[in-house]
Design an enzyme around this catalytic site. Structure first.
Site, PDB file in Angstrom:
ATOM      1  N   ASP B 536      -0.703  -2.076  10.389  1.00  0.00           N
ATOM      2  CA  ASP B 536      -0.541  -1.342   9.130  1.00  0.00           C
ATOM      3  C   ASP B 536       0.776  -0.551   9.204  1.00  0.00           C
ATOM      4  O   ASP B 536       1.437  -0.534  10.245  1.00  0.00           O
ATOM      5  CB  ASP B 536      -1.742  -0.400   8.987  1.00  0.00           C
ATOM      6  CG  ASP B 536      -1.898   0.141   7.578  1.00  0.00           C
ATOM      7  OD1 ASP B 536      -1.077  -0.184   6.701  1.00  0.00           O
ATOM      8  OD2 ASP B 536      -2.857   0.899   7.361  1.00  0.00           O
ATOM      9  N   GLU B 539       6.033  -1.009   6.887  1.00  0.00           N
ATOM     10  CA  GLU B 539       7.144  -1.166   5.918  1.00  0.00           C
ATOM     11  C   GLU B 539       8.493  -0.765   6.505  1.00  0.00           C
ATOM     12  O   GLU B 539       9.488  -1.374   6.127  1.00  0.00           O
ATOM     13  CB  GLU B 539       6.831  -0.345   4.666  1.00  0.00           C
ATOM     14  CG  GLU B 539       5.613  -0.822   3.911  1.00  0.00           C
ATOM     15  CD  GLU B 539       4.291  -0.416   4.569  1.00  0.00           C
ATOM     16  OE1 GLU B 539       4.324   0.529   5.385  1.00  0.00           O
ATOM     17  OE2 GLU B 539       3.265  -1.030   4.287  1.00  0.00           O
ATOM     18  N   ASP B 612      -3.061  -0.127  -0.471  1.00  0.00           N
ATOM     19  CA  ASP B 612      -3.995   0.949  -0.789  1.00  0.00           C
ATOM     20  C   ASP B 612      -4.256   1.043  -2.283  1.00  0.00           C
ATOM     21  O   ASP B 612      -3.724   1.908  -2.979  1.00  0.00           O
ATOM     22  CB  ASP B 612      -3.457   2.261  -0.215  1.00  0.00           C
ATOM     23  CG  ASP B 612      -3.329   2.174   1.303  1.00  0.00           C
ATOM     24  OD1 ASP B 612      -3.950   1.259   1.878  1.00  0.00           O
ATOM     25  OD2 ASP B 612      -2.623   2.990   1.900  1.00  0.00           O
TER      26      ASP B 612
END
Lengths: 556, 978
Positions: B536, B539, B612
């Site tokens: 996770d 980015e 999310d």
């Protein structure tokens, strides 16, 4: 706990079968239901148990689901939602879901391995049965020991019952006495007031009185709003404290950081916390230190005293003060009026009418003039005082009675301290658990707290609110007493008010075993108590009660 | 204005949850190069006919290569005559055209490695004999097949022609601009000496207009340092952005460039009354509580675009890794103009000639690879929450799933399993027995997925950080020397630079299950083969960075700035972790590594999810086009969190969300730490049983999913097929993105995403019979397309079998998918109007790579009907469809000569039966059912109803053949006579 319940549902005792000639029972069928699995007499057909269809008897357990209800495949996984019976000789029999049949896994519930093709799973029932019996025996032992402790709780409740009953009868007498006295004093007051009602009405026209009344109203409203504001401030402080304690600095939310810093500055804590008094943080850190009361400032008590002053009495006192220049008459006449306190009740009306006559006559004659009314004001004021004293005494006695009666009622109430009152002993008994970072405490029927082991800061996790609220249990059942709810604790930042679910089971000690927070700010405490060590007889009893209730409901 | 203010004031009150922090993220107007690019595009039409591209090819420089089908040439810009550019055009073997342009002999080098990460291999070029090059006065033309690549010299323009039609044009609108590297000019302070004031004023007044102003604008806008909120990007390299217009003269619909929470058919961003006012942005970002309809950037970026019309489909892959903004407009009703503005990097554009959507998918797959063949269990149900708080919690969740008989394959652990968010390091207080816990989960055939994020806590007690520091493989700050420090879950953190080759072996070694060469090196011993990984925050998410990510002037391996590689960064992390999981044990196993960030090529690794999302009906609905959009851009193993990450969905919403979730390739329920628990067993009836049935439906269809994954793995065609992919000529379907087909299975689904729905409209695009999956009710479409209305109460999913399909299912509920391995199959034969049907079934061991060696079962089922004078016969046939050495887009399906029908896997399932044949739409009751030549007196049932052939609607006829005693791995024939 959950597993026990479900196990209880699925595990059935092996029943000895009647010894007729045994038909061949299809695989997976409970012997008790064996008779359902035979062909329709005289045919090779079989009827689905829900009656929805007829199939060849050979299609029973042919690993293909024919019946809508799935009843034709008790021994395979072909039909969804079926149950497979494992005899589990040497242990207790069980029913497992059809989704477990022939899935390549050896289910511990089906220790004889009959749910899988032969050779896949060994029969381990003997071993498992032994373990099971040992565990059951150990549990029984705990239960018996716990039950002994529990019986002392019940004895305590009986003692408490005796104490309460005695107190109640004493209080009943006291209340009766106080009530009679209050009636008597009230009567005096009424008469005194009636005598002077007209004069009083006139006096109440006084601008001073009205002004006083207005001021009193204003004071009341100010006090109310002051109280509301104070409550709000406290709530806001709690929110900000929560924010300060609970915010996640990792989020880097500048708005939150600013709010926290601002609050620290405002509450003067930033330095205090860092430098000293980490231990004192417990209480004082929760609120900004109260500013010292200035000398000229009124305390709330003082204000209340002023507010609660009987204005009418004040008016009367005022009258008296203005009217009297000396001392004597007041004392004299007051004696005249106070006489009635010494006159037996029976003679009082006669005395009063006589006095009225006397006073009015004297007044007519000019012997007694205005000061008389001043004097009567003073009498009224006194009568009032004595009445309110008597009334207070009565209320106090009544309240004590009521609370003792309630305590008695609750002692054996199903939703109170239990049918036998066994929980009474545990009221305010506090259980504690140190989890490293925090120490958690629950005072039974009181409140639950979380205290930081680092800085001692403490959080209110909630107050006792009820036993198990699950619709599947009802008062009187073991499951009902196996859970307590504590709620309305301190508000969580970005979350709900804190609350605790306390799950208890039979144990020889009152203790907390584990603490967890499965959802944000909703804590789960698990503990033991002897109060839940019911003996088998009681279990049966509870079941009967439940069944009866059920029946009664149905009758209705 | 007043209205706007009051709306702004009201919104936060009305929806405290809808709290996107829009000011955390840039709009085009807050990004200097985007501003410059958009200004350029606006300048062009106002300039009118005087506008022209300053870029021209130097005709004498055009050099055709002798060995392969490509040429190079010099390009000059009239704006900066001293700067040199080079253009290269290559023609790939499959007809794809690659156009590259770079500044050469400049001050610095532009980033040119994006394609090396995205491409699965260097594409082979067409044989030079197959391309005919024609040099004209102002152009050079490459001709092959029915394609022409025309490269115009002045102004520079590249266009692709197919069948005499101009399909794609680069720089047709003359917006191409490659900002060259330059030296920052120190601004001269106006002289303030006495008497000089006047002079200075004059100097200002007389400042000569910039000669390039007609093209670049009067003002220099943010060429060097640039600030956003409290951050300043130093931009030491100065301006290096790239503007490029790509025009599709004949295509009115464009799809792709995920990831955006927007409709599948991309709405306009410029032109008259655009749907969005900002361009689509590609810049991987951790967007907290993102909007359900917006062109804003999200977690992943794939610069791949389809342009489609009823006549043809073409694709564009723009291999660029820096922040990119894309404006979309329709100059005419039938055409589309896209304008791409990127912050850095070379021009490296692939033109995919199609002509069908399927061709484009295959061409794209040849470039960036097909999706990996997933582990079979990864297609089951995943249960996640932030967080399951202890090993006891994990066991109890598993137990409750079993008690209520919900199938479940994977239990997940979010960040709180780790001690102080030092990933790998178990929080011993709550997880004292991690291996035992995993073993308890694995005892039921299940797996666990545990999170490992890319930020490393900067403490000396964390061996992972310490080793990374020692190896010097951490991302550097702007000075290129000191490790970059930022904030994330673990507080002060550093990031591994996966561009650094020195990090690769070390990262893989962390996951090794046994000691390797370097025995002293720390590895994750508290793990097992049943633990897979969730990557996770890649980015990367940096809480105190600009736009919640890394500063662009951070420095990576090779001296590249973060701005150059940003969109690739997340993919590299997932890549290394996938490799680590594959190779950690004694035999390689297929990895499951879920990533939030992705780029072109990520499909080769594992799964992604849409990040999310929020527990709202809008987010539930937009999840569908988002997953479709990822799929058509190659990233087919994707899904949206069931239930929504934020918020507490009510039971109705949760039920509908499960119905959406089971029809996504990746099926996971997840929830934020602030939400109430919402595992399906917590639902009350009837919702609980509905969800159980929904999850069981997913499991019964796992063979369909697995077969579709294999198909996607072989040829790159996405698993979820939107209407325009299935029916490329049906204009009515071009904008449909709320219903879709699953692989080649013939299943059409339209999940319900509205509260209180009792009816749903479904578009049937063809003159064909469609059967309700549950009731076998027959519906008919029409050649012109037809919308039908079907009942859809809460428990009902509008799901249809397209006439002509054979669907293999396994109906027996199990606790997990590995426990279904030996379960029998049901084949549902849904006859078409022509009384035909076909289907396929792919099986392998589901976890190893032995399928590449030929250990697999791939069956083809065909049904056809022959009418004779006396009787009609329908035949159903099962045959082997694997051919050894069969080539697929990405190499060969099975190594040549390796496949044998009696391979080890096939043997392991040779006893698996076909337990049931369901044949829908026979015209009348059969007289004889013949299985393998033997007539069956019993064992079949007939229920009369509507026939496949004809015009009638209503309950279809159903023939059920019970226990036909056939094996799934065998060739067989079933005949039905009537």
């Amino acid at each position: 706990m959950y597993s026990k319940l479900s196990l209880a549902c699925l595990t059935l005792p092996v029943l000895t079968l009647p010894v007729y000639s045994k038909p061949v029972i299809p695989v997976g069928v409970d012997p008790q239901r064996a008779s359902l699995y035979s062909p329709i007499p005289g045919t090779a057909l079989w009827k689905c148990l829900d009656g929805s269809g007829e199939i060849p008897f050979s299609a029973v357990n042919d690993d293909f689901c024919d019946c809508k209800d799935g009843s034709d495949e008790p021994g395979t996984s072909a039909c969804a939602n079926g149950l497979f019976y494992c005899a589990n000789e040497g242990h207790v029999s069980a029913k497992i879901r059809s989704s477990r049949v022939n899935d390549g896994l050896c289910e511990p519930e089906c220790c004889d391995g009959s749910d899988e093709p032969s050779g896949v799973c060994p029969n381990i029932c003997e071993e498992i049965g032994k373990e099971y019996r040992a565990a059951a025996e150990a549990e029984q032992k705990t239960r018996r020991t716990g039950a002994k402790i529990r019986s002392t709780y019940i004895a305590f409740a009986q003692k408490e019952k005796k104490r309460l009953e005695d107190a109640i009868s004493a209080l009943n007498i006291e209340v009766a006495e106080k009530r009679a006295n209050e009636a008597r004093v009230k009567d005096i007051l009424e008469r005194t007031e009636a005598l002077d009602a007209a004069a009083l009405a006139h006096k109440k026209e006084s601008p001073l009185y009205r002004h006083l009344e207005d001021k009193n109203d204003i004071l009341s409203s100010l006090l109310t709003s002051h109280a509301e504001l104070k409550e709000r401030i406290t709530a806001l402080e709690a929110v900000l404290d929560g924010l300060k304690r609970g915010y996640n600095p990792n989020y880097q939310d500048m708005a939150v950081l600013e709010a926290v810093r601002g609050w620290e500055a405002l509450s003067g804590e930033a330095d205090k916390d860092k430098d000293k008094e980490p231990a004192a943080a417990d209480d004082s850190s929760a609120k900004p230190a109260e500013p010292p009361v200035e000398e000229e400032e009124w305390t709330l008590d003082q204000i209340n005293e002023i507010k609660n002053k009987d204005v009418v009495s004040l008016l009367l006192e005022h009258e008296k003060h203005i009217g009297s220049s000396g001392i004597t008459t007041e004392q004299a006449t007051s004696l005249l009026y106070s006489l009635e306190l010494y006159i037996p009740d029976a003679f009082l009306p006669i005395y009063q009418s006589a006095r009225e006559w006397l006073v009015s006559t004297l007044s007519l004659l000019g012997v007694v003039t205005t000061p008389a009314s001043t004097d009567s004001s003073s009498e009224i004021s006194k009568a009032r005082t004595s009445h309110s004293l008597a009334l207070n005494a009565l209320h106090n006695a009544e309240n004590s009675l009521k609370s003792e009666q309630e305590a008695l009622e609750k002692l054996f109430a199903l939703d109170g301290f239990g049918k036998k009152g066994e929980w009474k002993k545990l009221k305010d008994v506090c259980l504690e658990k140190d989890t490293g970072e925090y120490t958690y405490t629950v005072c039974l029927f009181g409140s639950a707290t979380q205290k930081s082991n680092r800085d001692g800061a403490s959080n209110n996790l909630g107050r006792y609110s009820s036993w198990n609220t699950s619709p599947s249990t009802s008062p009187g059942e073991l499951a009902y007493y196996s859970r307590q709810i504590y709620d309305h604790g301190a508000q969580c930042w970005n979350g709900p008010q804190r609350s605790v679910t306390l799950d208890l089971s039979c144990g020889t000690e009152n203790a907390l075993l584990s603490i967890s927070e499965p959802e944000k700010c909703e804590y789960s405490f698990v503990g033991t108590t002897p109060a839940l060590c019911w003996l088998d007889g009681e279990m049966e009893e509870a079941k009967t009660v439940k069944a009866e209730k059920h029946r009664r409901k149905e009758d209705l | 204005m007043r209205i706007a203010t009051s709306v702004l004031l009201l919104l936060p009150l009305a929806h405290p949850l809808l709290a996107l922090k829009a000011h955390d993220f840039k709009t085009c107007s807050q990004s200097a190069f985007c501003r410059r690019g958009r200004a350029l595009a606006e300048r062009a039409p106002t300039a009118g006919s005087s506008w022209h591209s300053p870029y021209t090819i130097v005709p004498s420089s055009v050099a055709l290569s002798s060995s392969a089908s490509s040429f190079t040439s010099s390009v000059k810009s009239e704006l900066y005559p001293d700067i040199n550019f080079e253009l290269e055009v290559r023609i790939h073997e499959d007809g794809v055209v690659r156009v590259r342009m770079d500044e050469v002999k400049g001050l610095r080098k532009r980033y040119d490695e994006a394609s090396s990460w995205a491409l699965v291999r260097e594409p082979s070029l067409k044989n030079v004999k197959d391309v005919k090059w024609v040099k004209g006065k102002n152009e050079v033309k490459g001709v092959y097949d029915d394609v022409e690549v025309r490269v115009q010299y002045q102004p520079l323009k590249v266009s692709l022609w197919k069948g005499g039609r101009e399909e794609v044009v680069l720089n047709g609108k003359e917006l191409l601009h490659m900002e060259h590297f330059r030296v920052k000019e120190e601004k001269k302070e106006p002289e303030t000496a006495e008497g000089g004031a006047e002079q200075a004023e004059q100097a200002v007044l007389q400042a000569p207009a910039r000669p390039t102003a007609w093209f670049e604008g009067e003002e220099e806008d943010g060429l060097w340092a640039e600030s956003f909120s409290t951050w300043t990007d130093q931009k030491p390299k100065g301006p290096e952005s790239l503007s490029l217009d790509i025009h599709f003269p004949g295509h009115a619909n464009v799809y792709g460039i995920p990831q955006h929470a927007s409709p599948l058919s991309l709405p306009t961003t410029t032109g008259p009354s655009p749907h969005y006012t900002d361009p689509y942005r590609l810049y991987n970002l951790d967007v907290f509580e993102y909007l359900a309809d917006s062109p804003m950037s999200l977690y992943g970026s794939i610069p791949f675009l389809h342009a489609h019309s009823a006549e043809s489909t073409v694709g564009i892959f723009n291999a660029i890794a820096s922040e990119t903004w894309i404006d979309v407009s329709h100059p005419t009703e039938d055409s589309t103009l896209t304008h791409w503005v990127s912050e850095s990097g070379i021009l490296d554009v692939f033109l995919l000639p199609g002509p069908t959507p399927e061709d484009v998918f295959k061409q794209y797959a040849r470039l960036t690879g097909t999706s990996a063949m997933p582990a079979h269990w990864a297609l089951g149900y995943h249960q996640c929450r932030w967080n399951y708080i202890s090993s006891e919690d994990v066991r109890s969740v598993q137990k409750r799933f079993d008690e209520d008989d919900f199938p479940l394959d994977v239990l997940w652990l979010d960040i709180e399993y780790s001690e102080e968010h030092k990933y790998f390091i178990w929080d011993a207080k709550n997880f004292p027995d991690p291996v035992a816990m995993v073993n308890d989960v694995a005892a039921l055939g299940r797996k666990m997925v545990v999170i490992v994020d890319p930020h490393l806590k900067r403490v000396s007690t964390y061996p992972v950080y310490e080793k990374a520091k020692e190896l010097d493989v951490l991302v550097k700050g702007r000075d290129g020397k000191e490790e970059y420090e930022g904030w994330c879950w673990s507080g002060s953190s550093a990031w591994v630079d996966f561009f650094h080759p020195g990090s690769w072996d070390w990262w893989k070694s962390l996951f090794r299950l046994t000691d390797g060469k370097d025995k002293d090196s720390w590895r994750w011993v508290d793990s097992t083969e049943n633990v897979h990984i969730w990557n996770d925050m890649n980015e990367p998410s940096v809480f105190n960075g600009p736009e919640i990510t890394m500063p662009k002037d951070n420095v990576h391996y090779g001296g590249w700035e973060h701005r150059d590689i940003h969109n690739i960064n997340g993919m590299l992390f997932q890549n290394l972790t996938s490799q680590a999981i594959t190779t950690r044990g004694s035999t390689p196993k297929r990895p499951f590594v879920l990533s939030r960030s992705f780029y072109a090529g990520s499909q080769r690794l594992s799964a992604i999810w849409t990040g999310d999302n929020m527990g709202s009906w809008e987010h539930m609905a937009v999840g569908i086009p988002m997953v479709l959009s990822n799929g058509i851009a190659g990233m087919t193993f994707a899904g949206a969190d069931v239930g929504g990450f934020f918020g507490n969905p009510d039971p109705e919403m949760l039920v509908r969300w499960y119905q959406v979730g089971i029809f996504a390739p990746f099926f996971r329920a997840h929830a934020h730490i602030d939400t109430k628990r919402r595992e399906p067993y917590l639902l009350e009836e009837p919702h609980k049983s509905i969800v159980r049935d929904v999850i069981r439906l997913r499991y019964s269809l796992l063979s369909v999913w697995y077969t579709s994954f294999r198909r996607a793995n072989a040829d790159g065609v996405p698993i979820l097929r939107p209407h325009w992919v299935m029916f490329p000529k049906d204009k009515k379907g071009f904008a449909i993105d709320d219903q879709y087909f699953i692989g080649d299975s013939g299943l059409l689904v339209k999940p319900v995403t509205k509260p209180g729905a009792t009816e749903t409209q479904v578009y049937i695009p063809e003159d064909q019979v469609y059967y309700d999956y549950f009731t076998y009710n027959a519906y008919r479409g029409s050649a012109a397309g037809k919308t039908i209305t079907v009942s859809s109460p809460l428990e009902k999913i509008p799901l249809f079998i397209r006439g002509g399909s054979i669907v293999p299912t396994r109906a027996r509920p199990r606790r997990s998918s590995p426990l279904m391995k030996k379960d029998p199959f049901t084949l549902t034969v849904a006859l078409s109007q022509a009384e035909l049907a076909t289907g396929e079934l792919y099986l392998d061991d589901g976890e190893s790579f032995d399928h590449q060696k030929g250990d697999l079962v791939w069956r083809k089922f065909d049904a056809w009907t022959l009418k004779a004078a006396k009787r009609t016969r329908m035949t159903l046939k099962s045959s082997d469809m694997t051919k050894s050495g069969q080539t697929v887009v990405d190499g060969s399906l099975v190594a040549p000569g390796a496949y044998r029908a009696d391979n080890a896997y096939a043997k392991s399932v040779q006893s698996v039966r076909v337990e049931k044949l369901v044949i829908l739409g026979l015209p009348k009751k059969p007289t004889t059912v013949i299985v393998q030549g033997v007539a069956q007196k019993e064992g079949w049932t007939w229920e009369g109803g509507v026939a496949a052939d004809g015009k009638k609607e209503g309950g279809a006829s159903v023939l059920v053949i019970k226990n036909p005693n056939l094996k799934i791995v065998d060739d067989w024939l079933v005949e039905v006579e009537f």
